[in-house]
Design a protein around this motif. Structure first.
Motif, mmCIF file in Angstrom:
data_model
loop_
_atom_site.group_PDB
_atom_site.id
_atom_site.type_symbol
_atom_site.label_atom_id
_atom_site.label_comp_id
_atom_site.label_asym_id
_atom_site.label_seq_id
_atom_site.Cartn_x
_atom_site.Cartn_y
_atom_site.Cartn_z
ATOM 1 N N LYS A 137 46.809 28.260 52.104
ATOM 2 C CA LYS A 137 47.416 26.951 51.864
ATOM 3 C C LYS A 137 48.643 26.753 52.758
ATOM 4 C CE LYS A 137 49.216 24.022 48.150
ATOM 5 N NZ LYS A 137 49.534 23.951 46.699
ATOM 6 N N THR A 138 49.471 27.799 52.895
ATOM 7 C CA THR A 138 50.654 27.709 53.758
ATOM 8 C C THR A 138 50.262 27.494 55.214
ATOM 9 O OG1 THR A 138 51.854 29.163 52.243
ATOM 10 C CG2 THR A 138 52.749 28.907 54.460
ATOM 11 N N ILE A 139 49.244 28.227 55.668
ATOM 12 C CA ILE A 139 48.786 28.077 57.048
ATOM 13 C C ILE A 139 48.249 26.665 57.283
ATOM 14 C CG2 ILE A 139 47.053 28.846 58.708
ATOM 15 C CD1 ILE A 139 47.362 31.656 57.539
ATOM 16 N N GLY A 140 47.523 26.126 56.314
ATOM 17 C CA GLY A 140 47.022 24.760 56.447
ATOM 18 C C GLY A 140 48.151 23.745 56.535
ATOM 19 N N THR A 141 49.195 23.931 55.704
ATOM 20 C CA THR A 141 50.344 23.017 55.746
ATOM 21 C C THR A 141 51.061 23.090 57.091
ATOM 22 O OG1 THR A 141 50.627 23.286 53.354
ATOM 23 C CG2 THR A 141 52.489 22.399 54.586
ATOM 24 N N LEU A 142 51.274 24.307 57.596
ATOM 25 C CA LEU A 142 51.928 24.465 58.889
ATOM 26 C C LEU A 142 51.099 23.878 60.025
ATOM 27 C CD1 LEU A 142 53.299 28.119 58.533
ATOM 28 C CD2 LEU A 142 54.596 25.995 58.400
ATOM 29 N N ASP A 143 49.797 24.066 59.959
ATOM 30 C CA ASP A 143 48.916 23.518 60.987
ATOM 31 C C ASP A 143 48.962 21.988 60.986
ATOM 32 O OD1 ASP A 143 46.837 23.898 63.038
ATOM 33 O OD2 ASP A 143 45.544 22.919 61.572
ATOM 34 N N LEU A 144 48.963 21.383 59.801
ATOM 35 C CA LEU A 144 49.042 19.924 59.710
ATOM 36 C C LEU A 144 50.386 19.429 60.246
ATOM 37 C CD1 LEU A 144 47.759 17.281 58.740
ATOM 38 C CD2 LEU A 144 48.748 17.706 56.488
ATOM 39 N N GLY A 145 51.492 20.120 59.901
ATOM 40 C CA GLY A 145 52.799 19.737 60.410
ATOM 41 C C GLY A 145 52.881 19.853 61.920
ATOM 42 N N PHE A 146 52.255 20.892 62.478
ATOM 43 C CA PHE A 146 52.251 21.060 63.926
ATOM 44 C C PHE A 146 51.511 19.911 64.610
ATOM 45 C CE2 PHE A 146 50.040 22.685 67.696
ATOM 46 C CZ PHE A 146 51.124 23.029 68.479
ATOM 47 N N LYS A 147 50.373 19.519 64.052
ATOM 48 C CA LYS A 147 49.619 18.407 64.645
ATOM 49 C C LYS A 147 50.412 17.113 64.590
ATOM 50 C CE LYS A 147 45.042 20.327 63.667
ATOM 51 N NZ LYS A 147 43.779 20.168 62.906
ATOM 52 N N LYS A 148 51.098 16.865 63.466
ATOM 53 C CA LYS A 148 51.920 15.654 63.364
ATOM 54 C C LYS A 148 53.071 15.695 64.372
ATOM 55 C CE LYS A 148 50.999 14.621 58.480
ATOM 56 N NZ LYS A 148 51.587 14.491 57.133
ATOM 57 N N ALA A 149 53.703 16.857 64.524
ATOM 58 C CA ALA A 149 54.797 16.975 65.481
ATOM 59 C C ALA A 149 54.321 16.751 66.908
ATOM 60 C CB ALA A 149 55.456 18.354 65.350
ATOM 61 N N GLU A 150 53.152 17.251 67.237
ATOM 62 C CA GLU A 150 52.599 17.046 68.572
ATOM 63 C C GLU A 150 52.300 15.573 68.821
ATOM 64 O OE1 GLU A 150 51.716 19.238 71.360
ATOM 65 O OE2 GLU A 150 53.417 20.098 70.276
ATOM 66 N N LYS A 151 51.783 14.897 67.812
ATOM 67 C CA LYS A 151 51.504 13.464 67.963
ATOM 68 C C LYS A 151 52.805 12.680 68.149
ATOM 69 C CE LYS A 151 49.031 9.617 65.804
ATOM 70 N NZ LYS A 151 50.135 8.668 66.018
ATOM 71 N N ALA A 152 53.844 13.015 67.364
ATOM 72 C CA ALA A 152 55.128 12.330 67.496
ATOM 73 C C ALA A 152 55.746 12.600 68.861
ATOM 74 C CB ALA A 152 56.072 12.794 66.389
ATOM 75 N N ARG A 153 55.614 13.818 69.354
ATOM 76 C CA ARG A 153 56.148 14.137 70.676
ATOM 77 C C ARG A 153 55.435 13.353 71.763
ATOM 78 N NH1 ARG A 153 55.316 17.581 74.922
ATOM 79 N NH2 ARG A 153 53.318 18.223 74.057
ATOM 80 N N GLY A 154 54.112 13.235 71.640
ATOM 81 C CA GLY A 154 53.363 12.453 72.620
ATOM 82 C C GLY A 154 53.750 10.978 72.585
#
Length: 231
Positions: A137-154
């Motif tokens: 569950k923690t890994i899934g949350t971190l993975d989702l946060g990483f994808k959102k951060a990458e989208k915001a950076r783009g």
């Protein structure tokens, strides 16, 4: 174990009812002696493990591998030791089955039986499953946060690029420049333009060519002057 005990108790009651208590006891002792003799013969003469006890379960594969490797000593040792363990286990089970009250076998410690938390009664296997679920569950949350951060950076990068393109278009001669909003990457400069040693050979070549041209021009002027004097 309990099924074996129930079957044994039925046999003992049946013998006592048919033969009497004394004759049933004599028969049980005789049966135990014959079983012991049978165990000794099996241990000394058996060529392979084909029982169902703990010895066969643990050492049958060892004996088979030793036979394939042609290690006779190891094969014989594994076979004999396996039969001995089977005999001891069977005798223990028979002794427990002869008891008037059922004695449950000792449970070997395992992940399903060892208690990890005495307060909750959680076993080691349950604790492992719970921790594994939490980590997933923690890994899934971190993975989702990483994808959102990458989208915001783009998105931020594209916004910055559009802002730079707009500013560049507004300062290029009253709107005559490009206002497409795209920003071209800076061109990489050559080594000659940076003043690095890589441009030295070209500069020397141009200097030599200029000197040669000046020399030729001077020679031509002198030649023309000398010709006029002779006339």
């Amino acid at each position: 174990a309990k099924t074996h005990w129930e079957r044994r108790q039925f046999q003992l009651r049946d013998m006592q009812s048919k033969l009497g208590e004394e004759q049933a006891l004599i028969r049980n002792v005789s049966n135990d002696i014959l079983q012991d003799l049978k165990d000794r013969v099996c241990i000394r003469t058996a060529e392979k493990l084909n029982g169902s006890g703990l010895g066969t379960h643990r050492l049958k594969k060892v004996a088979e591998v030793a036979k394939e490797e042609e290690d006779e000593n190891k094969e014989v040792s594994a076979t004999v030791l396996g039969h001995m363990i089977d005999c001891v286990e069977r005798r223990h089970l028979d002794l427990a089955a002869n008891s008037p009250s059922f004695m449950p076998p000792r449970v070997l410690p395992s992940a399903d039986t060892v208690i990890a938390d005495p307060k909750t009664g959680e076993t080691m296997s349950q604790l492992h499953a719970r921790k594994l679920g939490q980590l997933k569950k923690t890994i899934g949350t971190l993975d989702l946060g990483f994808k959102k951060a990458e989208k915001a950076r783009g998105d931020a990068w594209m916004a910055l690029a559009r802002a730079k393109g707009t500013a560049k278009g507004g300062t290029s001669g009253g709107g005559g420049g490009s206002s497409s909003g795209s920003v071209s990457k800076p061109k990489s400069r050559s080594r000659k333009s940076t003043g690095t040693p890589g441009g030295t050979s070209n500069s020397n070549t141009r200097t030599a060519a200029t000197a040669v041209a000046v020399g030729n021009a001077a020679y031509s002027a002198l030649t023309r002057g000398s010709g006029r004097g002779e006339r």
